[in-house]
Design an enzyme around this catalytic site. Structure first.
Site, PDB file in Angstrom:
ATOM      1  N   ASP A  68      -6.759   4.383  -4.764  1.00  0.00           N
ATOM      2  CA  ASP A  68      -7.403   4.101  -3.366  1.00  0.00           C
ATOM      3  C   ASP A  68      -8.256   5.747  -3.258  1.00  0.00           C
ATOM      4  O   ASP A  68      -8.527   6.415  -4.274  1.00  0.00           O
ATOM      5  CB  ASP A  68      -6.615   3.711  -2.432  1.00  0.00           C
ATOM      6  CG  ASP A  68      -7.112   3.279  -1.199  1.00  0.00           C
ATOM      7  OD1 ASP A  68      -7.870   2.302  -1.112  1.00  0.00           O
ATOM      8  OD2 ASP A  68      -7.328   4.016  -0.105  1.00  0.00           O
TER       9      ASP A  68
ATOM     10  N   LYS B 177       0.683  -1.053  -0.052  1.00  0.00           N
ATOM     11  CA  LYS B 177       0.020   0.104  -0.157  1.00  0.00           C
ATOM     12  C   LYS B 177       1.057   1.080  -0.036  1.00  0.00           C
ATOM     13  O   LYS B 177       1.845   1.085   0.651  1.00  0.00           O
ATOM     14  CB  LYS B 177      -0.918  -0.217   1.271  1.00  0.00           C
ATOM     15  CG  LYS B 177      -2.193   0.818   1.029  1.00  0.00           C
ATOM     16  CD  LYS B 177      -3.281   0.210   0.353  1.00  0.00           C
ATOM     17  CE  LYS B 177      -4.371   1.124  -0.064  1.00  0.00           C
ATOM     18  NZ  LYS B 177      -5.591   0.303  -0.533  1.00  0.00           N
TER      19      LYS B 177
HETATM   20  P1  NDP Z   1     -13.008   7.538  -3.070  1.00  0.00           P
HETATM   21  O1  NDP Z   1     -12.118   8.554  -2.820  1.00  0.00           O
HETATM   22  O2  NDP Z   1     -13.399   7.351  -4.638  1.00  0.00           O
HETATM   23  O3  NDP Z   1     -14.188   8.039  -2.092  1.00  0.00           O
HETATM   24  C1  NDP Z   1     -14.016   7.716  -0.717  1.00  0.00           C
HETATM   25  C2  NDP Z   1     -15.410   8.243  -0.137  1.00  0.00           C
HETATM   26  O4  NDP Z   1     -15.619   8.195   1.238  1.00  0.00           O
HETATM   27  C3  NDP Z   1     -15.654   9.803  -0.457  1.00  0.00           C
HETATM   28  O5  NDP Z   1     -17.097   9.670  -0.512  1.00  0.00           O
HETATM   29  C4  NDP Z   1     -15.202  10.417   0.777  1.00  0.00           C
HETATM   30  O6  NDP Z   1     -16.018  11.481   1.034  1.00  0.00           O
HETATM   31  C5  NDP Z   1     -15.496   9.449   1.759  1.00  0.00           C
HETATM   32  N1  NDP Z   1     -14.500   9.536   2.792  1.00  0.00           N
HETATM   33  C6  NDP Z   1     -13.267   9.338   2.955  1.00  0.00           C
HETATM   34  N2  NDP Z   1     -12.791   9.642   4.054  1.00  0.00           N
HETATM   35  C7  NDP Z   1     -13.518   9.731   4.894  1.00  0.00           C
HETATM   36  C8  NDP Z   1     -13.477  10.122   6.166  1.00  0.00           C
HETATM   37  N3  NDP Z   1     -12.420  10.221   6.970  1.00  0.00           N
HETATM   38  N4  NDP Z   1     -14.602  10.165   6.923  1.00  0.00           N
HETATM   39  C9  NDP Z   1     -15.921  10.297   6.236  1.00  0.00           C
HETATM   40  N5  NDP Z   1     -15.980   9.928   4.968  1.00  0.00           N
HETATM   41  C10 NDP Z   1     -14.720   9.631   4.301  1.00  0.00           C
HETATM   42  O7  NDP Z   1     -12.343   6.193  -2.733  1.00  0.00           O
HETATM   43  P2  NDP Z   1     -12.870   4.665  -2.989  1.00  0.00           P
HETATM   44  O8  NDP Z   1     -14.452   4.581  -3.038  1.00  0.00           O
HETATM   45  O9  NDP Z   1     -11.925   4.159  -3.691  1.00  0.00           O
HETATM   46  O10 NDP Z   1     -12.555   3.925  -1.611  1.00  0.00           O
HETATM   47  C11 NDP Z   1     -13.493   3.962  -0.286  1.00  0.00           C
HETATM   48  C12 NDP Z   1     -12.793   2.699   0.567  1.00  0.00           C
HETATM   49  O11 NDP Z   1     -12.895   1.602  -0.131  1.00  0.00           O
HETATM   50  C13 NDP Z   1     -11.613   3.057   1.231  1.00  0.00           C
HETATM   51  O12 NDP Z   1     -11.537   2.265   2.352  1.00  0.00           O
HETATM   52  C14 NDP Z   1     -10.718   2.310   0.361  1.00  0.00           C
HETATM   53  O13 NDP Z   1      -9.337   1.612   0.804  1.00  0.00           O
HETATM   54  C15 NDP Z   1     -11.569   0.864  -0.079  1.00  0.00           C
HETATM   55  N6  NDP Z   1     -11.239   0.302  -1.268  1.00  0.00           N
HETATM   56  C16 NDP Z   1     -11.174   0.677  -2.428  1.00  0.00           C
HETATM   57  C17 NDP Z   1     -10.858   0.181  -3.554  1.00  0.00           C
HETATM   58  C18 NDP Z   1     -10.925   0.527  -4.923  1.00  0.00           C
HETATM   59  O14 NDP Z   1     -10.964  -0.051  -5.970  1.00  0.00           O
HETATM   60  N7  NDP Z   1     -10.941   1.788  -5.033  1.00  0.00           N
HETATM   61  C19 NDP Z   1     -10.467  -1.405  -3.581  1.00  0.00           C
HETATM   62  C20 NDP Z   1     -10.763  -2.045  -2.023  1.00  0.00           C
HETATM   63  C21 NDP Z   1     -11.103  -1.314  -1.165  1.00  0.00           C
HETATM   64  P3  NDP Z   1     -15.185  13.093   0.726  1.00  0.00           P
HETATM   65  O15 NDP Z   1     -15.279  13.057  -0.730  1.00  0.00           O
HETATM   66  O16 NDP Z   1     -15.916  13.945   1.428  1.00  0.00           O
HETATM   67  O17 NDP Z   1     -13.846  12.923   1.059  1.00  0.00           O
END
Ligand code: NDP
Length: 447
Positions: free
Chosen positions: A165, A125
């Site tokens: 991510d 990571k």
């Molecule tokens: P994005 O950046 O596309 O979206 C993240 C979302 O979560 C946004 O809506 C964001 O809101 C919200 N968010 C982020 N941090 C916080 C926080 N501290 N408190 C509340 N809301 C928060 O990321 P992903 O969708 O790619 O990733 C989401 C999760 O999935 C993570 O845990 C990631 O590690 C996991 N994941 C992702 C994969 C992928 O293929 N993308 C694969 C496997 C796991 P805002 O816009 O306001 O920041």
């Protein structure tokens, strides 16, 4: 003292300032008690000490210039956790909360997740404490270029293959890939995944984590005589994972009534209009609050240090935003409101007390390292296509993804049954993944 408690105790002394990492390790090791009892030789091999120690941690300076001409400095990371079953693989996260603890927890989880996919990929990571919010396109590009100016020497298509991510999507991968290609003067498409379709990306990669989560949920529900049809669903987040989890849930006939971002959540009793969410989040990069201004009857609730989305009544909750979004208090509210099933789209969204509470109450819990493995699995399919210099159709990739997720669930279930753990798929996932990684490590000797 039991071997596992010893290992956890030593890690707590050594890494006391890394709470997220310790949490991830504790959750995994505590579910391996029966396995370790069956294999006393693991202690002599110091297998648990080795599996919890990253093979390598790289940290570096990332200097860049903002639009006002001011010099900015961020910290970059790459944690190459375990390469026993293939080249290191795992996403890059750009978020102000990024630190070594978060990088290590994510790298550790990734090792097990990647093993569950059945594909030959090790775990890693990386990322930075850079905050992409409010930055111009040009600033994002300059940051990504500077980040790659150091990262390039540690990665490669047979060495370490980063992906996206939180905060790293198609735009960032494009800038990172461009800089890598320029430095290397070679077209090594397989060095990064999540690329655009025009230059080596895979169809269905964008959808893969969210769709994969729902394929896993479908299997888990089927094994327990349930379906998604007609169920009410809460999905936290509105990023890549959340949006495509919502899309597939709706295709399966579920009604998604709430989504969120880091500022608050929206509730739409009629069911979320995903086109509006995509316009706000994917096109305008705006705040979810906007949804309530555009859709009649939708209600917006601001966060107040808590996550108001978990107060909404539903059958299923899919945390798809970030780590530790559900604590014990929130778990109790969810259960008292009738939630029967949890599917972790985000990494480690549920803390240990909340997981234990859910399991105690007989709630079905799809654990992140199994349920969200569809993203990395499809990244590995992207690597295969890059190596073969071929592109599969959306349907071909989606079919392979579905088969991989179906198989992951079957393996979690089998491992849980083998140790008489009932529907504890959290332990099932940990045991099935550990079995593969540990065997590969033992075969490769003490390294
Ligand atoms: P994005 O950046 O596309 O979206 C993240 C979302 O979560 C946004 O809506 C964001 O809101 C919200 N968010 C982020 N941090 C916080 C926080 N501290 N408190 C509340 N809301 C928060 O990321 P992903 O969708 O790619 O990733 C989401 C999760 O999935 C993570 O845990 C990631 O590690 C996991 N994941 C992702 C994969 C992928 O293929 N993308 C694969 C496997 C796991 P805002 O816009 O306001 O920041």
């Amino acid at each position: 003292m039991h071997y596992i408690e010893n290992v956890i105790g030593n890690l707590k002394n050594k890494s006391s300032n890394e709470p997220e990492f310790l949490q991830a390790v504790e959750e995994v090791l505590n579910s391996l008690k029966l396995v370790v009892e069956k294999h006393p030789e693991y202690q002599n091999l110091a297998l648990l000490e080795r599996i919890t120690e990253p093979e390598r941690i790289i940290t570096f300076r990332v200097s860049w210039v903002n639009d006002k001409g001011q010099v900015q400095v961020n910290r970059g990371y790459r944690v190459q956790f375990n390469g026993a079953i293939g080249p290191y693989k795992g996403g890059l996260r750009f978020h102000p909360s990024v630190n070594q603890s978060i990088m290590k927890f994510l790298g550790f989880e990734q090792v097990f997740k990647n093993a569950l996919t059945g594909l030959p990929i090790g775990g890693a990571k990386g990322g930075s404490d850079f905050d992409p919010k409010g930055k111009s396109d040009a600033e994002i590009m300059r940051f990504c270029q500077s980040f790659m100016n150091e990262l390039y020497r540690h990665i490669g298509q047979d060495v370490d293959v980063p992906a996206g991510d939180i905060g790293v999507g198609a735009r960032e991968i494009g800038y990172l890939f461009g800089q890598y290609r320029k430095i290397r003067n070679a077209y090594e498409a397989g060095v990064l995944t999540g690329k655009g379709l025009e230059y080596g990306g895979s169809l269905a990669r964008k959808e893969a984590t969210g769709y994969g989560l729902l394929y896993y949920m479908r299997e888990m529900l089927k094994a327990n005589n349930m379906t998604l049809e007609g169920k009410t669903v809460l999905i936290s987040g509105s990023g890549n994972v959340a949006i495509y989890a919502c899309e597939k849930a709706q295709q399966y006939g579920a009604k998604v009534v709430a989504m969120s971002d880091s500022n608050g959540c929206i509730y739409d009793a009629n069911g979320i209009n995903l086109d509006v969410i995509k316009q706000i989040k994917e096109v305008e990069r705006g705040r979810i609050k906007e949804y309530a201004n555009r859709v009649n009857g939708a209600v917006y609730t601001e966060n107040n240090g808590k996550h108001p989305i978990w107060n909404i009544k539903a059958d299923i909750a899919l945390p798809c935003a970030t780590q530790n979004e559900i604590n014990l208090e929130e778990a109790k509210i969810l259960v008292s409101n009738g939630v029967k099933v949890i599917g972790e789209g985000a990494n480690m969204p549920t803390n240990i007390e909340a997981i234990n509470y859910f399991l105690e109450k007989g709630i079905l819990l799809a654990p992140a390292k199994a349920a969200n493995a569809g993203g990395v699995a499809t990244s590995a399919l992207e690597m295969s296509q890059n190596s073969m210099r071929l592109s599969w159709t959306f349907e071909e990739v989606d079919k392979k993804l579905d088969a991989i997720m179906t198989n992951i669930f079957a393996n979690c279930k089998k491992a849980a049954e083998q140790y008489n753990l009932g529907t504890n798929y959290v332990a099932g996932a940990n045991i099935a993944a550990f079995d593969k990684v540990s065997k590969a490590m033992i075969a490769q000797g003490i390294i």
